[in-house]
Design a protein around this motif. Structure first.
Motif, PDB file in Angstrom:
ATOM      1  N   ARG A 103     -59.651-101.480 -16.982  1.00 39.79           N
ATOM      2  CA  ARG A 103     -60.906-100.965 -16.412  1.00 39.79           C
ATOM      3  C   ARG A 103     -61.161 -99.525 -16.862  1.00 39.79           C
ATOM      4  O   ARG A 103     -62.274 -99.168 -17.249  1.00 39.79           O
ATOM      5  CB  ARG A 103     -60.832-101.049 -14.890  1.00 39.79           C
ATOM      6  N   ILE A 104     -60.106 -98.708 -16.813  1.00 39.11           N
ATOM      7  CA  ILE A 104     -60.240 -97.311 -17.238  1.00 39.11           C
ATOM      8  C   ILE A 104     -60.559 -97.232 -18.723  1.00 39.11           C
ATOM      9  O   ILE A 104     -61.460 -96.503 -19.141  1.00 39.11           O
ATOM     10  CB  ILE A 104     -58.971 -96.509 -16.886  1.00 39.11           C
ATOM     11  N   LEU A 105     -59.830 -97.981 -19.533  1.00 44.23           N
ATOM     12  CA  LEU A 105     -60.097 -97.972 -20.977  1.00 44.23           C
ATOM     13  C   LEU A 105     -61.520 -98.396 -21.278  1.00 44.23           C
ATOM     14  O   LEU A 105     -62.202 -97.769 -22.100  1.00 44.23           O
ATOM     15  CB  LEU A 105     -59.116 -98.897 -21.699  1.00 44.23           C
ATOM     16  N   LEU A 106     -61.989 -99.452 -20.630  1.00 49.20           N
ATOM     17  CA  LEU A 106     -63.340 -99.958 -20.898  1.00 49.20           C
ATOM     18  C   LEU A 106     -64.426 -99.030 -20.367  1.00 49.20           C
ATOM     19  O   LEU A 106     -65.547 -99.035 -20.880  1.00 49.20           O
ATOM     20  CB  LEU A 106     -63.505-101.362 -20.308  1.00 49.20           C
ATOM     21  N   SER A 107     -64.119 -98.220 -19.362  1.00 48.47           N
ATOM     22  CA  SER A 107     -65.127 -97.287 -18.856  1.00 48.47           C
ATOM     23  C   SER A 107     -65.253 -96.052 -19.736  1.00 48.47           C
ATOM     24  O   SER A 107     -66.207 -95.301 -19.621  1.00 48.47           O
ATOM     25  CB  SER A 107     -64.815 -96.875 -17.414  1.00 48.47           C
ATOM     26  N   MET A 108     -64.266 -95.861 -20.655  1.00 50.22           N
ATOM     27  CA  MET A 108     -64.274 -94.658 -21.487  1.00 50.22           C
ATOM     28  C   MET A 108     -64.427 -94.920 -22.978  1.00 50.22           C
ATOM     29  O   MET A 108     -64.736 -93.999 -23.729  1.00 50.22           O
ATOM     30  CB  MET A 108     -62.978 -93.872 -21.269  1.00 50.22           C
ATOM     31  N   ASN A 109     -64.180 -96.169 -23.430  1.00 56.14           N
ATOM     32  CA  ASN A 109     -64.136 -96.446 -24.866  1.00 56.14           C
ATOM     33  C   ASN A 109     -64.844 -97.752 -25.195  1.00 56.14           C
ATOM     34  O   ASN A 109     -64.885 -98.664 -24.380  1.00 56.14           O
ATOM     35  CB  ASN A 109     -62.675 -96.574 -25.323  1.00 56.14           C
ATOM     36  N   SER A 110     -65.298 -97.840 -26.432  1.00 56.60           N
ATOM     37  CA  SER A 110     -65.877 -99.098 -26.903  1.00 56.60           C
ATOM     38  C   SER A 110     -64.750-100.102 -27.103  1.00 56.60           C
ATOM     39  O   SER A 110     -63.593 -99.710 -27.315  1.00 56.60           O
ATOM     40  CB  SER A 110     -66.615 -98.881 -28.221  1.00 56.60           C
ATOM     41  N   PRO A 111     -65.060-101.400 -27.055  1.00 59.68           N
ATOM     42  CA  PRO A 111     -64.028-102.408 -27.306  1.00 59.68           C
ATOM     43  C   PRO A 111     -63.350-102.223 -28.669  1.00 59.68           C
ATOM     44  O   PRO A 111     -62.139-102.423 -28.791  1.00 59.68           O
ATOM     45  CB  PRO A 111     -64.800-103.726 -27.235  1.00 59.68           C
ATOM     46  N   ALA A 112     -64.100-101.824 -29.689  1.00 55.02           N
ATOM     47  CA  ALA A 112     -63.511-101.621 -31.020  1.00 55.02           C
ATOM     48  C   ALA A 112     -62.494-100.479 -31.000  1.00 55.02           C
ATOM     49  O   ALA A 112     -61.411-100.584 -31.578  1.00 55.02           O
ATOM     50  CB  ALA A 112     -64.597-101.345 -32.048  1.00 55.02           C
ATOM     51  N   LYS A 113     -62.813 -99.401 -30.334  1.00 53.89           N
ATOM     52  CA  LYS A 113     -61.890 -98.268 -30.267  1.00 53.89           C
ATOM     53  C   LYS A 113     -60.627 -98.648 -29.504  1.00 53.89           C
ATOM     54  O   LYS A 113     -59.520 -98.286 -29.899  1.00 53.89           O
ATOM     55  CB  LYS A 113     -62.560 -97.064 -29.616  1.00 53.89           C
ATOM     56  N   LEU A 142     -66.557-109.086 -26.598  1.00 53.78           N
ATOM     57  CA  LEU A 142     -65.271-109.770 -26.750  1.00 53.78           C
ATOM     58  C   LEU A 142     -64.966-110.001 -28.232  1.00 53.78           C
ATOM     59  O   LEU A 142     -63.849-109.765 -28.692  1.00 53.78           O
ATOM     60  CB  LEU A 142     -65.268-111.098 -25.982  1.00 53.78           C
ATOM     61  N   GLU A 143     -65.962-110.430 -28.976  1.00 56.53           N
ATOM     62  CA  GLU A 143     -65.777-110.653 -30.418  1.00 56.53           C
ATOM     63  C   GLU A 143     -65.473-109.337 -31.127  1.00 56.53           C
ATOM     64  O   GLU A 143     -64.615-109.277 -32.016  1.00 56.53           O
ATOM     65  CB  GLU A 143     -67.024-111.305 -31.018  1.00 56.53           C
ATOM     66  N   GLU A 144     -66.164-108.267 -30.745  1.00 56.15           N
ATOM     67  CA  GLU A 144     -65.916-106.940 -31.325  1.00 56.15           C
ATOM     68  C   GLU A 144     -64.456-106.537 -31.105  1.00 56.15           C
ATOM     69  O   GLU A 144     -63.775-106.085 -32.031  1.00 56.15           O
ATOM     70  CB  GLU A 144     -66.850-105.910 -30.688  1.00 56.15           C
ATOM     71  N   PHE A 145     -63.970-106.727 -29.885  1.00 54.35           N
ATOM     72  CA  PHE A 145     -62.583-106.381 -29.575  1.00 54.35           C
ATOM     73  C   PHE A 145     -61.617-107.253 -30.370  1.00 54.35           C
ATOM     74  O   PHE A 145     -60.710-106.741 -31.046  1.00 54.35           O
ATOM     75  CB  PHE A 145     -62.319-106.536 -28.070  1.00 54.35           C
ATOM     76  N   SER A 146     -61.793-108.543 -30.299  1.00 51.39           N
ATOM     77  CA  SER A 146     -60.859-109.485 -30.938  1.00 51.39           C
ATOM     78  C   SER A 146     -60.823-109.316 -32.454  1.00 51.39           C
ATOM     79  O   SER A 146     -59.745-109.274 -33.061  1.00 51.39           O
ATOM     80  CB  SER A 146     -61.241-110.922 -30.590  1.00 51.39           C
ATOM     81  N   THR A 147     -61.982-109.218 -33.079  1.00 54.22           N
ATOM     82  CA  THR A 147     -62.061-109.075 -34.530  1.00 54.22           C
ATOM     83  C   THR A 147     -61.402-107.775 -34.985  1.00 54.22           C
ATOM     84  O   THR A 147     -60.619-107.763 -35.943  1.00 54.22           O
ATOM     85  CB  THR A 147     -63.538-109.113 -34.990  1.00 54.22           C
ATOM     86  N   THR A 148     -61.704-106.685 -34.304  1.00 52.67           N
ATOM     87  CA  THR A 148     -61.122-105.391 -34.667  1.00 52.67           C
ATOM     88  C   THR A 148     -59.617-105.387 -34.441  1.00 52.67           C
ATOM     89  O   THR A 148     -58.854-104.913 -35.283  1.00 52.67           O
ATOM     90  CB  THR A 148     -61.781-104.252 -33.861  1.00 52.67           C
ATOM     91  N   PHE A 149     -59.183-105.931 -33.310  1.00 54.31           N
ATOM     92  CA  PHE A 149     -57.756-105.979 -32.982  1.00 54.31           C
ATOM     93  C   PHE A 149     -56.979-106.723 -34.071  1.00 54.31           C
ATOM     94  O   PHE A 149     -55.969-106.229 -34.581  1.00 54.31           O
ATOM     95  CB  PHE A 149     -57.555-106.641 -31.615  1.00 54.31           C
ATOM     96  N   GLU A 150     -57.473-107.894 -34.443  1.00 57.36           N
ATOM     97  CA  GLU A 150     -56.799-108.705 -35.467  1.00 57.36           C
ATOM     98  C   GLU A 150     -56.796-107.999 -36.824  1.00 57.36           C
ATOM     99  O   GLU A 150     -55.781-108.004 -37.529  1.00 57.36           O
ATOM    100  CB  GLU A 150     -57.471-110.070 -35.580  1.00 57.36           C
ATOM    101  N   ALA A 151     -57.916-107.393 -37.195  1.00 55.85           N
ATOM    102  CA  ALA A 151     -58.004-106.714 -38.494  1.00 55.85           C
ATOM    103  C   ALA A 151     -57.039-105.527 -38.559  1.00 55.85           C
ATOM    104  O   ALA A 151     -56.351-105.334 -39.573  1.00 55.85           O
ATOM    105  CB  ALA A 151     -59.440-106.246 -38.738  1.00 55.85           C
ATOM    106  N   VAL A 152     -56.976-104.748 -37.506  1.00 57.08           N
ATOM    107  CA  VAL A 152     -56.093-103.580 -37.500  1.00 57.08           C
ATOM    108  C   VAL A 152     -54.631-104.017 -37.487  1.00 57.08           C
ATOM    109  O   VAL A 152     -53.802-103.447 -38.196  1.00 57.08           O
ATOM    110  CB  VAL A 152     -56.414-102.642 -36.312  1.00 57.08           C
TER     111      VAL A 152
END
Length: 171
Positions: A103-113, A142-152
């Motif tokens: 919750r804290i992470l999502l209130s301060m950062n984009s899913p990609a970050k 959700l796609e932004e988070f998942s795609t970025t997570f996998e790529a990194v």
């Protein structure tokens, strides 16, 4: 006249029980006010309480608020105020459940970050799953988070493999 101090004490107690941050003021004003009125440790608690009630629509405010508190402590506070604030913030967050940390992470950062931050090291699986759970209502995020997570993750695994091969060839 004797009743006035009692009313002021009750009023002060009621105010201290409410939210420390009122997002109708600028985040810079709120940050300075929090830092001026509270110790670094108490300001960290107040900020976390507010972040837990914030949502992603308040992301810019959350980032500016956090920065202004840290900047105040760094420039005007005592010599170790900024370090104490960051240390208290990190310590409190580390003890929170995965749900609250997400919750804290999502209130301060984009899913990609968030994805980049989590994928760069051995990921906290419970935190990753909780972020995905909280993003399920918005397929794009959700796609932004998942795609970025996998790529990194792939990128860092490739770098680790290249470094391992390089070390073996040096032997």
């Amino acid at each position: 006249m004797r009743i006035l101090p009692g009313i002021l004490i009750v009023f002060a107690l009621l105010c201290s029980c409410g939210k420390a941050v009122q997002s109708d003021s600028s985040p810079q004003e709120e940050g300075v006010e929090l830092a001026r009125n509270y110790s670094p440790e108490k300001a960290a608690h107040k900020l976390i309480d507010w972040l837990l009630s914030a949502d992603s629509t308040q992301r810019d405010f959350s980032q500016d608020l956090s920065s202004s508190i840290l900047m105040y402590y760094d420039t005007i506070g005592s010599q170790d105020s900024a370090r104490r604030f960051v240390s208290a913030f990190d310590s409190i967050v580390a003890r929170l459940s995965a749900t609250k940390r997400a919750r804290i992470l999502l209130s301060m950062n984009s899913p990609a970050k968030i994805a980049v931050l989590l994928a760069r090291r051995e990921p906290d699986e419970a935190l990753v799953k909780e972020i995905e759970k909280q993003l399920r209502g918005d397929n794009l995020l959700l796609e932004e988070f998942s795609t970025t997570f996998e790529a990194v993750q792939k990128r860092f695994k490739r770098i680790d493999n290249e470094n391992s091969e390089s070390l073996r060839s040096d032997d």
